[in-house]
Motif scaffolding. Structure first.
Motif, PDB file in Angstrom:
ATOM      1  N   GLU A 174       8.693   2.311  15.960  1.00 43.37           N
ATOM      2  CA  GLU A 174       7.519   2.012  15.143  1.00 43.37           C
ATOM      3  C   GLU A 174       7.086   3.247  14.357  1.00 43.37           C
ATOM      4  O   GLU A 174       7.051   4.356  14.889  1.00 43.37           O
ATOM      5  N   PHE A 175       6.757   3.038  13.091  1.00 42.74           N
ATOM      6  CA  PHE A 175       6.293   4.106  12.212  1.00 42.74           C
ATOM      7  C   PHE A 175       4.984   3.669  11.555  1.00 42.74           C
ATOM      8  O   PHE A 175       4.854   2.520  11.106  1.00 42.74           O
ATOM      9  N   ARG A 176       4.035   4.582  11.470  1.00 37.96           N
ATOM     10  CA  ARG A 176       2.757   4.309  10.811  1.00 37.96           C
ATOM     11  C   ARG A 176       2.935   4.315   9.295  1.00 37.96           C
ATOM     12  O   ARG A 176       3.708   5.104   8.752  1.00 37.96           O
ATOM     13  N   LEU A 177       2.216   3.439   8.651  1.00 34.51           N
ATOM     14  CA  LEU A 177       2.163   3.477   7.196  1.00 34.51           C
ATOM     15  C   LEU A 177       1.166   4.541   6.767  1.00 34.51           C
ATOM     16  O   LEU A 177       0.148   4.760   7.433  1.00 34.51           O
ATOM     17  N   GLN A 178       1.431   5.199   5.647  1.00 38.10           N
ATOM     18  CA  GLN A 178       0.584   6.298   5.172  1.00 38.10           C
ATOM     19  C   GLN A 178       0.159   6.056   3.719  1.00 38.10           C
ATOM     20  O   GLN A 178       0.630   6.734   2.802  1.00 38.10           O
ATOM     21  N   PRO A 179      -0.734   5.108   3.497  1.00 35.97           N
ATOM     22  CA  PRO A 179      -1.164   4.837   2.118  1.00 35.97           C
ATOM     23  C   PRO A 179      -1.895   6.002   1.476  1.00 35.97           C
ATOM     24  O   PRO A 179      -1.957   6.089   0.246  1.00 35.97           O
ATOM     25  N   GLU A 180      -2.436   6.901   2.295  1.00 37.29           N
ATOM     26  CA  GLU A 180      -3.106   8.062   1.720  1.00 37.29           C
ATOM     27  C   GLU A 180      -2.107   8.981   1.022  1.00 37.29           C
ATOM     28  O   GLU A 180      -2.471   9.761   0.135  1.00 37.29           O
ATOM     29  N   ARG A 181      -0.837   8.880   1.408  1.00 39.55           N
ATOM     30  CA  ARG A 181       0.208   9.687   0.786  1.00 39.55           C
ATOM     31  C   ARG A 181       0.769   9.013  -0.463  1.00 39.55           C
ATOM     32  O   ARG A 181       1.035   9.665  -1.462  1.00 39.55           O
ATOM     33  N   PHE A 182       0.936   7.696  -0.403  1.00 38.59           N
ATOM     34  CA  PHE A 182       1.367   6.939  -1.581  1.00 38.59           C
ATOM     35  C   PHE A 182       1.061   5.468  -1.365  1.00 38.59           C
ATOM     36  O   PHE A 182       1.352   4.909  -0.303  1.00 38.59           O
ATOM     37  N   PHE A 183       0.493   4.842  -2.398  1.00 40.34           N
ATOM     38  CA  PHE A 183       0.265   3.399  -2.380  1.00 40.34           C
ATOM     39  C   PHE A 183       0.289   2.887  -3.815  1.00 40.34           C
ATOM     40  O   PHE A 183      -0.355   3.444  -4.694  1.00 40.34           O
ATOM     41  N   MET A 184       1.067   1.851  -4.053  1.00 42.69           N
ATOM     42  CA  MET A 184       1.135   1.214  -5.366  1.00 42.69           C
ATOM     43  C   MET A 184       1.353  -0.278  -5.166  1.00 42.69           C
ATOM     44  O   MET A 184       2.133  -0.680  -4.300  1.00 42.69           O
ATOM     45  N   THR A 185       0.677  -1.091  -5.940  1.00 38.42           N
ATOM     46  CA  THR A 185       0.851  -2.530  -5.815  1.00 38.42           C
ATOM     47  C   THR A 185       0.920  -3.190  -7.181  1.00 38.42           C
ATOM     48  O   THR A 185       0.315  -2.712  -8.142  1.00 38.42           O
ATOM     49  N   GLY A 186       1.679  -4.276  -7.246  1.00 39.65           N
ATOM     50  CA  GLY A 186       1.827  -5.030  -8.488  1.00 39.65           C
ATOM     51  C   GLY A 186       0.827  -6.142  -8.634  1.00 39.65           C
ATOM     52  O   GLY A 186       0.908  -6.925  -9.588  1.00 39.65           O
ATOM     53  N   GLY A 187      -0.130  -6.241  -7.687  1.00 42.56           N
ATOM     54  CA  GLY A 187      -1.152  -7.274  -7.777  1.00 42.56           C
ATOM     55  C   GLY A 187      -0.563  -8.668  -7.622  1.00 42.56           C
ATOM     56  O   GLY A 187       0.573  -8.855  -7.185  1.00 42.56           O
ATOM     57  N   GLU A 188      -1.356  -9.671  -7.975  1.00 41.22           N
ATOM     58  CA  GLU A 188      -0.920 -11.054  -7.823  1.00 41.22           C
ATOM     59  C   GLU A 188       0.216 -11.405  -8.766  1.00 41.22           C
ATOM     60  O   GLU A 188       1.064 -12.251  -8.455  1.00 41.22           O
TER      61      GLU A 188
END
Length: 744
Positions: A174-188
């Motif tokens: 198991e690995f933790r997600l780190q959105p503080e390091r990188f996060f990008m989304t394409g939305g709906e």
């Protein structure tokens, strides 16, 4: 499991319904083996070349050229013969002449499987969806699974969640997600999310050992009529693979989505859809059942042409699935990278560079040696007996621990362990890492017996002395209105924050931890570091959150559980002991620790995470259902839930996309939130706690006065942590404080 909301599902159903005539037409051509009519000659030749079948591509190209000349000469008999030959060549090149494929297909598939993991909610371990690595640092899944960084922060990805050939489960990594390091989304519109993953997990496993599936921008990775493959965790189950039973049909008018049909498929949001070369074709995100009998008949005729008896099975479910084309996603990522930080752009470039090559070689490392989870019975130290742990590394089992260790940061991957002669050293290091984080829970089990025989509330005279000693002359000043509302906030803020001291240890006990482990030299164990939250939970379950009957009760659903059960679950799971748990634990219905003010809303500030005044026991399913939504009055709006609770539990509340309204204990959660705003100045934003939100909290606080349980919590926390909640001691003070200076 996460699924798309009703509006998005309706829009998908509409797009599929609109495309129904095209889908029926293509299925008809496939049944009639009219492959030359499915797509342009250029696209067909391009696909054959990409598959590496250049000989067949050349033959098809020559046939198309001959057909063109025959059409000019109006030689219909020659055209018919050449069309049949070209149809046969295309079908064999695109699908294969039968169900046989090279054994290398399975080898490469196993490599891809390494990259695919199950996304879970970290606190409840509720399975949410599937995700997969697309670069050394970034994981891809759907936007409807991880719509924002706050949701991603609550999650982890689990690799190797599968069952070995012997029937034993493989040890999950198991690995933790780190959105503080990188996060990008394409939305709906594009329904993808990219999020960073920690580079090394708590077991010392290197993330890069799982490899990656490259995002290739090129189009033409699949064509109409081609069979596709999916590796996924349907319904959160161990990893599954659906080989060559997904039929590529067509794409929508926007060229953003592709449609593919299958006769069996469960919810697998965030899964990779791959061709036979294991190139990533699409990101799976939705499906709908086909009810059109003609479409079902055509599909079954094509898929089971050698088994006509299957065609009559019209009660067999057939679904049209929708995936986001990877070429469209890559184009969108390119538009999104402008204006982002230098660090973000570097990670994006690393991602795009991995897919820029025309080679379809997988970016994976050699197949990793996996560790099977021990099936041996493990004795637990509840009766003073020594700990007997069996820790499996690679395929080697080690018994009782020795007294030596490897230095912190040593390579503890299974590959490196396999080459070591002295496994005892490494075994103890792994044991230490797990045991070290749970020392407080061991002590808590012993401390609980004393707590059961302790008076639930001090005498009223003692409580009054505690109040006077803590608040001093502030009581008189507030009661006399000698302080303005803002001055009242600042005065209380100085007091609460200045006296807050996080729990560091349990009180001395007649039996200490060391006496339970006479076979282990605890001199080698590193001192607990940054584990105030673990200690806070131990205090919570053993004393702070006990009801008068000394049981724990969920704040939202009123679900009851014995504290020993809850700590036993924590202990078993944290130490990875192979002890089967009752269904209430394995299906996330057990109680766990809820942050009344969600951690993501104050950026996991160390003091805030471990402050007992806003930690409380909650039913796991409702904790996850609430997610990180602030409280609000929702009136007639909102959806009640969660709907997955056992029949003996009432629903915990209702929610909208942004807010949550609890069914029970509104006064309690309101006072805890107001306390947090005072004690942790400027940790919360006005975006989540504006004037209307504070007005709601004040109203809830006034409508439900503090209960004996809440007063017990306040006194217990005062003993442990050194500060008090003034809105439990003096409920009327909520009208005398201006809370807005506390939010930024």
């Amino acid at each position: 499991m996460k699924s798309i909301n009703k509006d998005r599902q309706n829009s998908i159903d509409y797009v599929i319904e609109k495309s129904a005539p095209v889908i029926t037409e293509i299925l008809g051509k496939l049944v009639e083996n009219k492959w030359t009519e499915l797509t342009s000659h250029q696209n067909t030749i391009k696909r054959l070349k990409r598959k590496g079948d250049r000989t067949r591509a050349k033959e098809v190209m020559l046939l198309f050229d001959q057909i063109s000349r025959a059409e000019v000469e109006k030689d219909s008999s020659s055209i018919s013969s050449m069309l049949q030959k070209s149809d046969q060549l295309i079908r064999e090149g695109i699908v294969g002449s039968d169900d046989m494929v090279s054994s290398n297909f399975l080898h490469r598939g196993s490599q891809v499987a390494n990259c695919v993991g199950r996304i879970v909610q970290r606190e409840t371990r509720e399975p949410l969806a599937t995700g997969f690595m697309v670069s050394p640092n970034l994981l891809m899944t759907n936007n409807h699974v991880l719509p924002d960084a706050m949701e991603a922060e609550r999650c982890a990805v689990q690799f190797d969640y599968l069952v070995y050939h012997s029937g034993k489960p493989i040890e999950i990594n198991e690995f933790r997600l780190q959105p503080e390091r990188f996060f990008m989304t394409g939305g709906e519109d594009f329904d993808y999310t990219l999020v960073a993953v920690e580079s090394m997990n708590s077991k010392g496993q290197d993330l890069t050992s799982f490899g990656q599936i490259s995002l290739i921008e090129d189009t033409g990775k699949a064509t109409k009529g081609e069979r596709l493959n999916i590796i996924h965790h349907p319904q959160g189950k161990p990893q599954q693979a659906t080989f060559r039973k997904n039929l590529m049909i067509t794409h929508d008018e926007s060229l953003i989505r592709i449609f593919y049909m299958t006769d069996t498929q469960s919810g697998s949001s965030g899964s990779p859809m791959l061709n036979d070369q294991w190139e990533l074709v699409a990101l799976h995100y939705a499906s709908t059942e086909i009810t059109d009998k003609e479409q079902k008949k055509l599909f079954l005729q094509h898929m089971y042409d050698n088994h006509p008896e299957m065609v009559s099975e019209f009660n067999k479910e057939v679904r049209v699935n929708v995936g986001m084309r990877i070429s469209a996603i890559v184009n969108h990522i390119n538009t999104m990278k402008e204006g982002r930080s230098i660090t973000d752009q570097a990670l994006i470039e690393e991602l795009l560079q991995a897919g820029s090559t025309t080679s379809n070689e997988l970016k994976v490392k050699p197949y990793r040696q996996r560790a099977l989870v021990s099936q041996d019975t493990t004795s637990l130290p509840f009766s003073g007996a020594p700990v007997n742990l069996n820790i499996n590394i690679g395929n080697t089992s080690y018994g009782g621990p020795s007294t030596s260790t490897y230095p912190m940061g040593a390579d503890v991957s299974s590959d490196s362990i396999a080459n070591r002669k002295d496994g005892d050293d490494m075994k103890l290091e792994l044991f230490n890492k797990k045991l070290n984080s749970q020392k407080s829970v061991f002590k808590a089990l012993l401390f609980l017996e004393k707590a059961r025989n302790t008076a639930y509330l001090p005498e009223e005279s003692e409580i009054m002395v505690n109040k006077k000693s803590y608040y001093g002359d502030i009581i008189q000043k507030v009661d006399d209105n000698a302080l303005s509302e803002k001055q009242c906030y600042e005065t209380l803020q100085d007091l609460l924050s200045g006296s807050l001291q996080l729990a560091t240890r349990f009180p001395d006990m007649e039996i200490d931890l060391e006496s339970l482990f006479d076979r282990i030299s605890l001199d080698t164990l590193v001192e607990e570091s940054n584990l105030s939250y673990a200690r806070a939970r131990a205090h919570l379950y053993t004393w702070v959150d006990l009801q008068e009957d000394r049981m724990l009760k969920g704040v939202y659903t009123q679900a009851i559980i014995a504290p020993e059960q809850l700590m036993l679950k924590d202990l078993i799971q944290a130490l990875d002991l192979d002890v089967p748990l009752p269904g209430r634990f394995s299906n996330n219905q057990y109680l766990n620790c809820e942050h009344i003010v969600p951690k993501s809303l104050f950026n996991h500030d160390h003091l805030g995470v471990s402050d007992l005044h806003h930690l409380i026991t909650a039913e796991g399913g409702t904790n996850n259902y609430r997610s990180n939504r602030p409280y609000r009055d929702l009136g007639n709006s909102g959806q009640e839930g969660p709907d997955s609770l056992p029949i003996y539990m009432e629903v915990g509340g209702k929610r909208t996309d942004k807010f949550f309204e609890p069914k029970n204990n509104k006064g309690l959660v309101a006072r805890a939130t107001l306390y947090f705003i005072v004690a942790h100045k400027h940790k919360l934003s006005k975006q989540h706690y504006d004037a209307n939100a504070i007005k709601t909290l004040i109203s809830w606080s006034k409508n439900q006065p503090p209960t004996p349980y809440e007063r017990h919590r306040n006194e217990a926390i005062f003993d442990i942590q050194g500060n008090r909640n003034p809105f439990i001691d003096f409920p009327e003070w909520v009208d005398k404080v201006d809370f807005l200076p506390g939010v930024k």
